[in-house]
Every structure is written in structure tokens, then in C-alpha cells.
Motif scaffolding. Sequence first.
Motif, PDB file in Angstrom:
ATOM      1  N   TYR A  40      -2.004  -0.734   0.858  1.00  9.56           N
ATOM      2  CA  TYR A  40      -2.111  -0.085  -0.447  1.00  9.56           C
ATOM      3  C   TYR A  40      -1.089  -0.673  -1.423  1.00  9.56           C
ATOM      4  CZ  TYR A  40      -1.638   3.750  -3.827  1.00  9.56           C
ATOM      5  OH  TYR A  40      -1.565   4.492  -4.962  1.00  9.56           O
ATOM      6  N   ARG A  41       0.150  -0.841  -0.982  1.00  9.71           N
ATOM      7  CA  ARG A  41       1.181  -1.410  -1.856  1.00  9.71           C
ATOM      8  C   ARG A  41       0.889  -2.868  -2.206  1.00  9.71           C
ATOM      9  NH1 ARG A  41       5.760   1.570   0.790  1.00  9.71           N
ATOM     10  NH2 ARG A  41       5.875   3.432  -0.488  1.00  9.71           N
ATOM     11  N   LYS A  42       0.418  -3.623  -1.234  1.00 12.36           N
ATOM     12  CA  LYS A  42       0.080  -5.025  -1.463  1.00 12.36           C
ATOM     13  C   LYS A  42      -1.064  -5.132  -2.468  1.00 12.36           C
ATOM     14  CE  LYS A  42      -1.473  -9.130   1.003  1.00 12.36           C
ATOM     15  NZ  LYS A  42      -1.909  -9.660   2.299  1.00 12.36           N
ATOM     16  N   GLU A  45       0.159  -4.419  -6.008  1.00 16.18           N
ATOM     17  CA  GLU A  45       0.867  -5.582  -6.552  1.00 16.18           C
ATOM     18  C   GLU A  45      -0.115  -6.668  -7.000  1.00 16.18           C
ATOM     19  OE1 GLU A  45       4.056  -5.997  -7.342  1.00 16.18           O
ATOM     20  OE2 GLU A  45       4.285  -3.884  -6.774  1.00 16.18           O
ATOM     21  N   GLN A  46      -1.173  -6.887  -6.216  1.00 13.67           N
ATOM     22  CA  GLN A  46      -2.184  -7.870  -6.601  1.00 13.67           C
ATOM     23  C   GLN A  46      -2.876  -7.462  -7.894  1.00 13.67           C
ATOM     24  OE1 GLN A  46      -4.761  -8.051  -3.212  1.00 13.67           O
ATOM     25  NE2 GLN A  46      -3.473  -9.551  -2.129  1.00 13.67           N
ATOM     26  N   LEU A  47      -3.180  -6.188  -8.021  1.00 11.54           N
ATOM     27  CA  LEU A  47      -3.830  -5.704  -9.245  1.00 11.54           C
ATOM     28  C   LEU A  47      -2.888  -5.821 -10.451  1.00 11.54           C
ATOM     29  CD1 LEU A  47      -5.746  -2.588  -7.892  1.00 11.54           C
ATOM     30  CD2 LEU A  47      -6.729  -4.738  -8.677  1.00 11.54           C
ATOM     31  N   LYS A  48      -1.616  -5.526 -10.256  1.00  7.54           N
ATOM     32  CA  LYS A  48      -0.647  -5.659 -11.355  1.00  7.54           C
ATOM     33  C   LYS A  48      -0.545  -7.131 -11.779  1.00  7.54           C
ATOM     34  CE  LYS A  48       2.376  -1.760 -10.403  1.00  7.54           C
ATOM     35  NZ  LYS A  48       3.733  -1.335  -9.944  1.00  7.54           N
ATOM     36  N   VAL A  60       6.155  10.585  -1.311  1.00 12.08           N
ATOM     37  CA  VAL A  60       7.347  10.219  -2.068  1.00 12.08           C
ATOM     38  C   VAL A  60       7.701   8.780  -1.675  1.00 12.08           C
ATOM     39  CG1 VAL A  60       9.771  10.768  -2.487  1.00 12.08           C
ATOM     40  CG2 VAL A  60       8.133  12.608  -2.014  1.00 12.08           C
ATOM     41  N   VAL A  61       7.763   7.921  -2.663  1.00 11.53           N
ATOM     42  CA  VAL A  61       7.934   6.490  -2.407  1.00 11.53           C
ATOM     43  C   VAL A  61       9.195   6.206  -1.591  1.00 11.53           C
ATOM     44  CG1 VAL A  61       8.253   4.240  -3.504  1.00 11.53           C
ATOM     45  CG2 VAL A  61       6.625   5.860  -4.463  1.00 11.53           C
ATOM     46  N   MET A  62      10.290   6.852  -1.936  1.00 13.44           N
ATOM     47  CA  MET A  62      11.541   6.606  -1.222  1.00 13.44           C
ATOM     48  C   MET A  62      11.414   7.006   0.256  1.00 13.44           C
ATOM     49  SD  MET A  62      15.381   7.962  -2.098  1.00 13.44           S
ATOM     50  CE  MET A  62      14.996   9.666  -1.811  1.00 13.44           C
ATOM     51  N   LEU A  63      10.780   8.141   0.526  1.00 15.28           N
ATOM     52  CA  LEU A  63      10.598   8.583   1.912  1.00 15.28           C
ATOM     53  C   LEU A  63       9.605   7.701   2.661  1.00 15.28           C
ATOM     54  CD1 LEU A  63      10.565  12.460   1.464  1.00 15.28           C
ATOM     55  CD2 LEU A  63      12.452  11.002   2.209  1.00 15.28           C
ATOM     56  N   GLU A  64       8.571   7.256   1.954  1.00 15.83           N
ATOM     57  CA  GLU A  64       7.615   6.340   2.583  1.00 15.83           C
ATOM     58  C   GLU A  64       8.291   5.032   2.968  1.00 15.83           C
ATOM     59  OE1 GLU A  64       4.362   5.759  -0.083  1.00 15.83           O
ATOM     60  OE2 GLU A  64       3.522   7.745   0.296  1.00 15.83           O
ATOM     61  N   ARG A  65       9.140   4.519   2.101  1.00 15.78           N
ATOM     62  CA  ARG A  65       9.855   3.273   2.420  1.00 15.78           C
ATOM     63  C   ARG A  65      10.815   3.458   3.582  1.00 15.78           C
ATOM     64  NH1 ARG A  65      10.617   0.911  -3.629  1.00 15.78           N
ATOM     65  NH2 ARG A  65       8.454   0.260  -3.829  1.00 15.78           N
ATOM     66  N   LEU A  66      11.462   4.616   3.644  1.00 14.19           N
ATOM     67  CA  LEU A  66      12.328   4.912   4.777  1.00 14.19           C
ATOM     68  C   LEU A  66      11.503   4.962   6.069  1.00 14.19           C
ATOM     69  CD1 LEU A  66      15.066   5.772   5.992  1.00 14.19           C
ATOM     70  CD2 LEU A  66      14.426   8.135   5.442  1.00 14.19           C
ATOM     71  N   GLY A  67      10.342   5.592   6.004  1.00 16.83           N
ATOM     72  CA  GLY A  67       9.448   5.653   7.159  1.00 16.83           C
ATOM     73  C   GLY A  67       8.972   4.273   7.574  1.00 16.83           C
ATOM     74  N   GLN A  68       8.642   3.433   6.607  1.00 19.68           N
ATOM     75  CA  GLN A  68       8.201   2.079   6.946  1.00 19.68           C
ATOM     76  C   GLN A  68       9.340   1.246   7.516  1.00 19.68           C
ATOM     77  OE1 GLN A  68       5.820   0.466   3.614  1.00 19.68           O
ATOM     78  NE2 GLN A  68       4.242   0.553   5.202  1.00 19.68           N
ATOM     79  N   ARG A  94      -0.939   3.392  12.203  1.00 16.83           N
ATOM     80  CA  ARG A  94      -2.071   3.207  11.282  1.00 16.83           C
ATOM     81  C   ARG A  94      -1.706   3.590   9.852  1.00 16.83           C
ATOM     82  NH1 ARG A  94      -5.546   0.113   9.522  1.00 16.83           N
ATOM     83  NH2 ARG A  94      -7.426   1.049   8.723  1.00 16.83           N
ATOM     84  N   VAL A  95      -1.003   4.684   9.672  1.00 17.41           N
ATOM     85  CA  VAL A  95      -0.604   5.108   8.323  1.00 17.41           C
ATOM     86  C   VAL A  95       0.333   4.075   7.706  1.00 17.41           C
ATOM     87  CG1 VAL A  95       0.713   6.852   7.055  1.00 17.41           C
ATOM     88  CG2 VAL A  95      -1.009   7.560   8.695  1.00 17.41           C
ATOM     89  N   SER A  96       1.228   3.529   8.499  1.00 14.76           N
ATOM     90  CA  SER A  96       2.124   2.492   7.987  1.00 14.76           C
ATOM     91  C   SER A  96       1.352   1.263   7.534  1.00 14.76           C
ATOM     92  CB  SER A  96       3.140   2.112   9.066  1.00 14.76           C
ATOM     93  OG  SER A  96       3.999   1.125   8.593  1.00 14.76           O
ATOM     94  N   GLN A  97       0.338   0.880   8.306  1.00 16.88           N
ATOM     95  CA  GLN A  97      -0.504  -0.254   7.905  1.00 16.88           C
ATOM     96  C   GLN A  97      -1.251   0.044   6.608  1.00 16.88           C
ATOM     97  OE1 GLN A  97      -3.113  -1.195  11.161  1.00 16.88           O
ATOM     98  NE2 GLN A  97      -1.842  -2.962  11.707  1.00 16.88           N
ATOM     99  N   LEU A  98      -1.779   1.251   6.485  1.00 14.08           N
ATOM    100  CA  LEU A  98      -2.518   1.619   5.275  1.00 14.08           C
ATOM    101  C   LEU A  98      -1.609   1.621   4.049  1.00 14.08           C
ATOM    102  CD1 LEU A  98      -4.804   4.483   6.629  1.00 14.08           C
ATOM    103  CD2 LEU A  98      -5.507   2.196   5.891  1.00 14.08           C
ATOM    104  N   ILE A  99      -0.406   2.131   4.198  1.00 17.54           N
ATOM    105  CA  ILE A  99       0.532   2.150   3.079  1.00 17.54           C
ATOM    106  C   ILE A  99       0.908   0.722   2.679  1.00 17.54           C
ATOM    107  CG2 ILE A  99       2.895   2.754   2.419  1.00 17.54           C
ATOM    108  CD1 ILE A  99       2.501   5.366   3.963  1.00 17.54           C
ATOM    109  N   ALA A 100       1.150  -0.135   3.659  1.00 18.14           N
ATOM    110  CA  ALA A 100       1.489  -1.532   3.354  1.00 18.14           C
ATOM    111  C   ALA A 100       0.328  -2.213   2.637  1.00 18.14           C
ATOM    112  CB  ALA A 100       1.836  -2.277   4.639  1.00 18.14           C
TER     113      ALA A 100
END
Length: 142
Positions: A128-130, A133-136, A27-35, A120-126
Amino acid sequence: MASVWSFIAWICAPIAATLCILLLSGVVMLERLGQAMHSARLTSPSDSPGSGRVVTFITLVTLVLFAYESVDLQKMRSTQAATSPYQVQMEDRWKMNLWRHQRNWWISLSNITLWIVCWRVSQLIAYYRKRIEQLKMSIKSQ
């Protein structure tokens, strides 16, 4: 020293487990809270070079405690051979101390593992999001 292990077992480990659950929720909102929790920083008044993230500090403290318990376990195993087998009371005390050190060793090992997984999961999520954004941006530019 008992209060340190209580802090590790009852505060640090549940925080790390909660952080992992938030990051792995999908869940994006929970992932952002975790990050946001993961990237929380220790601050000092002078913003010295010693200031860093809370996650790094807790991981390093737990790593030091893990090393301390590993050394203590090795000392206990070496003293076992030196004790007399005829002293039952000393053997019981030795077993009690051995159990306590083994318990603390496992607590610190599991805590290190949880914090490293969170990192490590936080790095992977960051990443992935980056990358998304590059692909968009590349799709918009075409």
C-alpha cells in the motif's frame, strides 16, 4: 517441554497480538513501529544463509510444535481404543494427558494464525505504501 509451551503462550502469542494491533492501528507511526518489529532479523557473525527474520523463525518453530502435537493427539486417540475400560486410574491419567495435548494444539494453532496474519498485514501495508509513492510520483511527473 512445559517451558516451551509457556514461552509460546506467554511470550510469543502476546508479541504477535501486539504486533497485529500495531499494524492494524491505522496510525502511521504505530504501523511503522510494527513493520520495524516485523522485519527484525536474526543475525549471525558470518551472516550465513541460515539467518532470517525473527517472525519466520517463530512461525516455523510453532509450526513444528503444532505438527508434533497433532501427531501426539493421533497417537493418544489410537491408544484409547487399546486400553482396558476397567482401569479408572489409567483413564483419568489418559484424560489429563489428552486435555494437555489438546490445549497445546490450540495454543500452537492460534499462535500460527497470529503470526501469519501479522506477516500478511505487514506485506499489505508495505504494498500500500509503495503504491501510494508510485501514484505520488506519477502525479508529480504530469
